[in-house]
Design a protein around this motif. Structure first.
Motif, PDB file in Angstrom:
ATOM      1  N   ARG A  92      -7.169  21.876  -2.582  1.00  0.00           N
ATOM      2  CA  ARG A  92      -8.400  22.044  -3.358  1.00  0.00           C
ATOM      3  C   ARG A  92      -8.152  21.743  -4.834  1.00  0.00           C
ATOM      4  O   ARG A  92      -8.993  21.120  -5.498  1.00  0.00           O
ATOM      5  CB  ARG A  92      -8.931  23.471  -3.201  1.00  0.00           C
ATOM      6  CG  ARG A  92      -9.531  23.770  -1.844  1.00  0.00           C
ATOM      7  CD  ARG A  92     -10.121  25.173  -1.814  1.00  0.00           C
ATOM      8  NE  ARG A  92     -10.646  25.505  -0.496  1.00  0.00           N
ATOM      9  CZ  ARG A  92     -11.209  26.669  -0.181  1.00  0.00           C
ATOM     10  NH1 ARG A  92     -11.296  27.617  -1.112  1.00  0.00           N
ATOM     11  NH2 ARG A  92     -11.667  26.884   1.032  1.00  0.00           N
ATOM     12  N   ALA A  93      -7.015  22.194  -5.342  1.00  0.00           N
ATOM     13  CA  ALA A  93      -6.687  21.914  -6.740  1.00  0.00           C
ATOM     14  C   ALA A  93      -6.600  20.410  -6.981  1.00  0.00           C
ATOM     15  O   ALA A  93      -7.061  19.904  -8.013  1.00  0.00           O
ATOM     16  CB  ALA A  93      -5.371  22.594  -7.108  1.00  0.00           C
ATOM     17  N   LEU A  94      -6.030  19.674  -6.026  1.00  0.00           N
ATOM     18  CA  LEU A  94      -5.848  18.236  -6.193  1.00  0.00           C
ATOM     19  C   LEU A  94      -7.137  17.467  -5.967  1.00  0.00           C
ATOM     20  O   LEU A  94      -7.315  16.379  -6.527  1.00  0.00           O
ATOM     21  CB  LEU A  94      -4.754  17.743  -5.240  1.00  0.00           C
ATOM     22  CG  LEU A  94      -3.365  18.285  -5.585  1.00  0.00           C
ATOM     23  CD1 LEU A  94      -2.389  18.040  -4.448  1.00  0.00           C
ATOM     24  CD2 LEU A  94      -2.863  17.643  -6.872  1.00  0.00           C
ATOM     25  N   VAL A  95      -8.043  17.994  -5.158  1.00  0.00           N
ATOM     26  CA  VAL A  95      -9.367  17.379  -5.040  1.00  0.00           C
ATOM     27  C   VAL A  95     -10.100  17.468  -6.368  1.00  0.00           C
ATOM     28  O   VAL A  95     -10.793  16.535  -6.786  1.00  0.00           O
ATOM     29  CB  VAL A  95     -10.175  18.062  -3.917  1.00  0.00           C
ATOM     30  CG1 VAL A  95     -11.635  17.636  -3.959  1.00  0.00           C
ATOM     31  CG2 VAL A  95      -9.573  17.712  -2.553  1.00  0.00           C
ATOM     32  N   GLU A 121     -13.385   8.784  -5.925  1.00  0.00           N
ATOM     33  CA  GLU A 121     -14.300   8.608  -4.782  1.00  0.00           C
ATOM     34  C   GLU A 121     -13.727   7.632  -3.766  1.00  0.00           C
ATOM     35  O   GLU A 121     -13.823   7.849  -2.558  1.00  0.00           O
ATOM     36  CB  GLU A 121     -15.657   8.118  -5.290  1.00  0.00           C
ATOM     37  CG  GLU A 121     -16.412   9.155  -6.124  1.00  0.00           C
ATOM     38  CD  GLU A 121     -17.619   8.555  -6.822  1.00  0.00           C
ATOM     39  OE1 GLU A 121     -17.783   7.310  -6.754  1.00  0.00           O
ATOM     40  OE2 GLU A 121     -18.388   9.312  -7.443  1.00  0.00           O
ATOM     41  N   ASP A 122     -13.122   6.545  -4.254  1.00  0.00           N
ATOM     42  CA  ASP A 122     -12.592   5.525  -3.341  1.00  0.00           C
ATOM     43  C   ASP A 122     -11.286   5.946  -2.679  1.00  0.00           C
ATOM     44  O   ASP A 122     -10.906   5.387  -1.642  1.00  0.00           O
ATOM     45  CB  ASP A 122     -12.373   4.208  -4.094  1.00  0.00           C
ATOM     46  CG  ASP A 122     -13.686   3.612  -4.599  1.00  0.00           C
ATOM     47  OD1 ASP A 122     -14.747   4.019  -4.090  1.00  0.00           O
ATOM     48  OD2 ASP A 122     -13.649   2.765  -5.515  1.00  0.00           O
ATOM     49  N   SER A 123     -10.582   6.902  -3.286  1.00  0.00           N
ATOM     50  CA  SER A 123      -9.310   7.343  -2.703  1.00  0.00           C
ATOM     51  C   SER A 123      -9.514   8.109  -1.412  1.00  0.00           C
ATOM     52  O   SER A 123      -8.604   8.219  -0.592  1.00  0.00           O
ATOM     53  CB  SER A 123      -8.554   8.221  -3.712  1.00  0.00           C
ATOM     54  OG  SER A 123      -8.206   7.477  -4.854  1.00  0.00           O
ATOM     55  N   GLU A 124     -10.711   8.659  -1.226  1.00  0.00           N
ATOM     56  CA  GLU A 124     -11.078   9.363  -0.002  1.00  0.00           C
ATOM     57  C   GLU A 124     -10.138  10.531   0.259  1.00  0.00           C
ATOM     58  O   GLU A 124      -9.862  11.332  -0.623  1.00  0.00           O
ATOM     59  CB  GLU A 124     -11.108   8.384   1.181  1.00  0.00           C
ATOM     60  CG  GLU A 124     -12.135   7.276   1.017  1.00  0.00           C
ATOM     61  CD  GLU A 124     -12.084   6.267   2.144  1.00  0.00           C
ATOM     62  OE1 GLU A 124     -11.197   6.389   3.012  1.00  0.00           O
ATOM     63  OE2 GLU A 124     -12.934   5.359   2.160  1.00  0.00           O
ATOM     64  N   LEU A 125      -9.572  10.622   1.456  1.00  0.00           N
ATOM     65  CA  LEU A 125      -8.798  11.789   1.884  1.00  0.00           C
ATOM     66  C   LEU A 125      -7.502  11.909   1.101  1.00  0.00           C
ATOM     67  O   LEU A 125      -6.798  10.927   0.889  1.00  0.00           O
ATOM     68  CB  LEU A 125      -8.505  11.697   3.383  1.00  0.00           C
ATOM     69  CG  LEU A 125      -7.755  12.881   4.019  1.00  0.00           C
ATOM     70  CD1 LEU A 125      -8.620  14.133   3.999  1.00  0.00           C
ATOM     71  CD2 LEU A 125      -7.358  12.541   5.454  1.00  0.00           C
ATOM     72  N   LYS A 175      -5.581   5.475   1.577  1.00  0.00           N
ATOM     73  CA  LYS A 175      -6.008   4.887   0.306  1.00  0.00           C
ATOM     74  C   LYS A 175      -5.618   5.736  -0.893  1.00  0.00           C
ATOM     75  O   LYS A 175      -5.807   5.315  -2.029  1.00  0.00           O
ATOM     76  CB  LYS A 175      -7.524   4.689   0.296  1.00  0.00           C
ATOM     77  CG  LYS A 175      -8.024   3.582   1.201  1.00  0.00           C
ATOM     78  CD  LYS A 175      -9.517   3.351   0.993  1.00  0.00           C
ATOM     79  CE  LYS A 175     -10.027   2.194   1.834  1.00  0.00           C
ATOM     80  NZ  LYS A 175     -11.474   1.963   1.598  1.00  0.00           N
ATOM     81  N   ASP A 176      -5.095   6.935  -0.645  1.00  0.00           N
ATOM     82  CA  ASP A 176      -4.792   7.846  -1.751  1.00  0.00           C
ATOM     83  C   ASP A 176      -3.638   7.297  -2.587  1.00  0.00           C
ATOM     84  O   ASP A 176      -2.558   7.024  -2.067  1.00  0.00           O
ATOM     85  CB  ASP A 176      -4.441   9.229  -1.207  1.00  0.00           C
ATOM     86  CG  ASP A 176      -4.313  10.255  -2.310  1.00  0.00           C
ATOM     87  OD1 ASP A 176      -4.966  10.092  -3.353  1.00  0.00           O
ATOM     88  OD2 ASP A 176      -3.559  11.221  -2.128  1.00  0.00           O
ATOM     89  N   GLY A 177      -3.890   7.152  -3.871  1.00  0.00           N
ATOM     90  CA  GLY A 177      -2.857   6.668  -4.776  1.00  0.00           C
ATOM     91  C   GLY A 177      -2.798   5.167  -4.919  1.00  0.00           C
ATOM     92  O   GLY A 177      -2.097   4.657  -5.796  1.00  0.00           O
TER      93      GLY A 177
END
Length: 650
Positions: free
Chosen positions: A405-408, A173-177, A182-184
């Motif tokens: 989509r797979a990674l979401v 949730e916190d990683s957002e986009l 913020k991803d990773g």
């Protein structure tokens, strides 16, 4: 692993059944599913034997064995006392209310702070540092330890595992986009508290006299691995599989920490010598792309015991895929799909095989995508299959959308990161491609495709030194893949290291013969025939010739140019067979360039007859015709001049 007696098979069934129940009780559903599928993959006759006579001793469940979960009197009493609370917590867990589940047994114990690093419980921790929790723990260490000691291991595992999953969900949730700023970079804030509680529990075990069951060791291994303390995590996973051998999740986590085949061999003596260790060795070898006769033999022996196992069949298909036997791998996956059409596990690998086999298999890939969508459109495997379908149609934007989509759905889904990187390369978006490949490597450093993709991307950026580093990482994981060595050779050539480039291209020839069934050899041009009866890669031979030309070794260059021509048609074939079955690559752009070079080389050496022969062949091939005609005119002019000079001298 030899053949098992009926009593051993009955015992194995009891152990698998026990594993299904115990894993389900603790919320390890993937491990539970794996054990249940294996339990139902015995031959039909074995099931029938136990049902023929109700008075038969085979129909009675055998007692728990050392491989089953041991329960001492203390554990049994604690589990009985907390039955109602456990049922409440388990229902919360099944409804994915993880914080509520943990609060049933551990209200306000686990702190929420970043993981600073975990250390094993030591002798010092039993003294003044005993039970010391991280900053922000709302309860005193003594109260925390007392609450933990009053719980059964089953309830403690469920509560802490729920805390871990709650933290992982908040990370997503916190990683957002996806691929955003913020991803990773977000960590699971529950890990520190879970680590502190487990360290307290392990420190108290010698004093309490309680018998460890292996589940808490497994969870602590996960926490250590997340904190990059991989060596200690490996020790705890090994301890876990010794105590509870049929927790497949622990074996998978252990396999993820093994980076090379040598590491796998080093760890083998420390593992329990049982069926699970046997299957683990097969799976770990497959994930390391290690295909040899021993692994294949072990897999066949396992399939004899579990002939209906889709998991073992998929391992066989993946081994064939790594060996580049795409037709056989596709056949195995097709058989799995017929037997279990709603099974989505490893379906992404099946779609990769169909993609590699080319557009002729696009109808199969389209059918596979439709089948996966009808089964579960919100599984990462489904999204990867659909993404591969759009990639085959060259609709790269749509392919990226489905890989996203797979990674979401699962940010640790390896193949989606790698394949999305490939699509970004096709779209010339090098920055996004590099980031995708880096994330793939973070998920699994054994993925040679991601390392190779990074190398290709940096080649596009003309950063050949960086590209060389990543290609060398790929060759370390795939030493028998000629494409990897060709990329290394090309990078060495670009940075001016011609000798190293020659070595790499010769390794590519050797690697190609590994897949074609050739044998080892020395690498001089005069020994190339020893590579076996298969066809060598003309492009590799041509690049070797050009490298020798750069070294001004024209004789060695001409040897390799001759070898290029020799690949057009192999000498051993039956004249009655059609041309497409005679072997050889036929006339290609590469062989044409080699023929033109040789024609000019023979012209320079005044061997006009051979030069004329090669130039006429070029005219017949229909390629480089103008250069060939110009060379023919030069040859005729030179020969006529020679004749004229002879006449004058007479």
């Amino acid at each position: 692993m030899g053949s098992l007696s009926p009593a051993q098979i009955a015992q194995l069934k009891a152990q698998l059944q026990d594993a299904v129940v115990c894993c389900t009780e603790r919320g390890l559903y993937q491990a539970s599913k794996w054990a249940a599928e294996l339990l139902n993959s015995f031959p039909e006759s074995d099931h029938d034997d136990s049902l023929t006579d109700v008075d038969s001793p085979m129909s009675e469940a055998p007692p728990h064995t050392p491989n089953a979960v041991p329960k001492d009197a203390t554990e049994a009493r604690l589990e009985a006392r907390e039955t109602h609370k456990y049922l409440l917590a388990k229902t919360f867990f099944d409804c994915r209310e993880y914080d509520r589940c943990a609060a049933v047994f551990l209200p306000n114990i686990a702190p929420k702070g970043p993981l600073q690093g975990s250390s094993p419980p030591s002798a010092k921790s039993k003294g003044k540092g005993k039970g010391k929790a991280a900053e922000g723990t709302p309860l005193k260490p003594s109260a925390s330890l007392r609450a933990v000691q009053e719980l059964s291991q089953r309830s403690l595992f469920l509560a802490l595992y729920a805390k871990y999953l709650a933290g992982e969900r908040r990370v997503n949730e916190d990683s957002e986009l996806l691929l955003g700023p913020k991803d990773g970079g977000v960590v699971n804030k529950e890990l520190q508290g879970i680590s502190a509680i487990l360290e307290e529990w392990f420190s108290s075990v010698p004093e309490s006299g309680r018998q460890p069951q292996g589940w808490l060791e497994y969870l602590y291994g996960i926490v250590l691995a997340k904190g990059k303390n991989e060596k200690l995590a490996q020790d705890y996973f090994i301890r876990s599989v010794h105590l509870c051998a049929y927790n497949w999740s622990a074996w998978q986590e252990l396999g993820s920490l093994i980076g090379t085949v040598d590491e796998l061999h080093e760890i083998a003596p420390r593992l329990p010598q049982n069926l699970m260790s046997f299957i683990f060795n097969i799976n770990a070898s497959q994930e390391l792309y290690h295909v040899d006769e021993q692994v294949e033999e072990n897999l066949l022996r396992a399939l004899e015991l579990f002939p209906k196992s889709s998991f073992l069949a998929s391992q066989r298909a993946l081994l064939l895929y790594h060996a580049k036997d795409y037709d056989s791998a596709e056949k195995v996956f097709s058989d799995i799909l017929v037997a279990d059409p709603h099974r989505l596990d490893h379906l992404d690998s099946y779609s990769n095989i169909l993609y590699v086999m080319g557009v002729d298999h696009s109808p199969k890939l389209a059918f596979l995508a439709q089948l996966a969508i009808n089964t579960d459109k919100f599984r990462p495997e489904t999204c990867v299959v659909v993404g591969n379908y759009y990639s085959m149609k060259s609709e790269h934007e749509k392919a990226v959308m489905y890989f996203r989509r797979a990674l979401v759905l699962d940010r640790s889904f390896l193949s989606a990161w790698t394949l999305m990187g490939h699509e970004f390369v096709e779209m010339k978006n090098t920055n996004a491609a590099i980031e995708s490949y880096r994330r793939a490597v973070d998920v699994n450093r054994k993925d040679y495709r991601a390392w190779y993709g990074l190398g290709i991307t940096y080649e596009l950026l003309e950063m050949h030194s960086y590209a060389l580093f990543y290609h060398q990482r790929a060759t370390a994981l795939r030493p028998f893949d000629p494409k990897m060595w060709m990329a290394v050779g090309q990078c060495f050539s670009k940075v001016g290291k011609i000798t190293n480039s020659i070595r790499a291209y010769k390794r590519a020839l050797h690697a190609g013969c590994y897949y074609d069934g050739g044998t080892g050899l020395s690498f001089g041009s005069q020994d190339m025939s020893a590579l076996g009866g298969g066809v060598l890669d003309p492009e590799v031979l041509y690049q070797l010739a050009l490298l020798y030309e750069r070294l001004h070794d024209l004789h060695e260059c001409s040897h390799y140019m001759e070898l290029v021509l020799a690949q057009e048609e192999t000498p051993e074939y039956d004249e009655a067979e059609p041309e497409d079955r005679r072997g050889g690559v036929g006339v290609t752009a590469t062989t044409t360039k080699a023929r033109l070079w040789l024609a000019r080389w023979e012209f320079m050496r005044a061997r006009y007859e051979r030069a004329m022969e090669l130039a006429n062949e070029l005219c017949q091939d229909g390629q480089e015709v103008e250069d060939a005609k110009a060379l023919i005119r030069d040859i005729r002019a030179r020969t006529e001049r020679g004749k004229h000079d002879e006449m004058e001298s007479e």
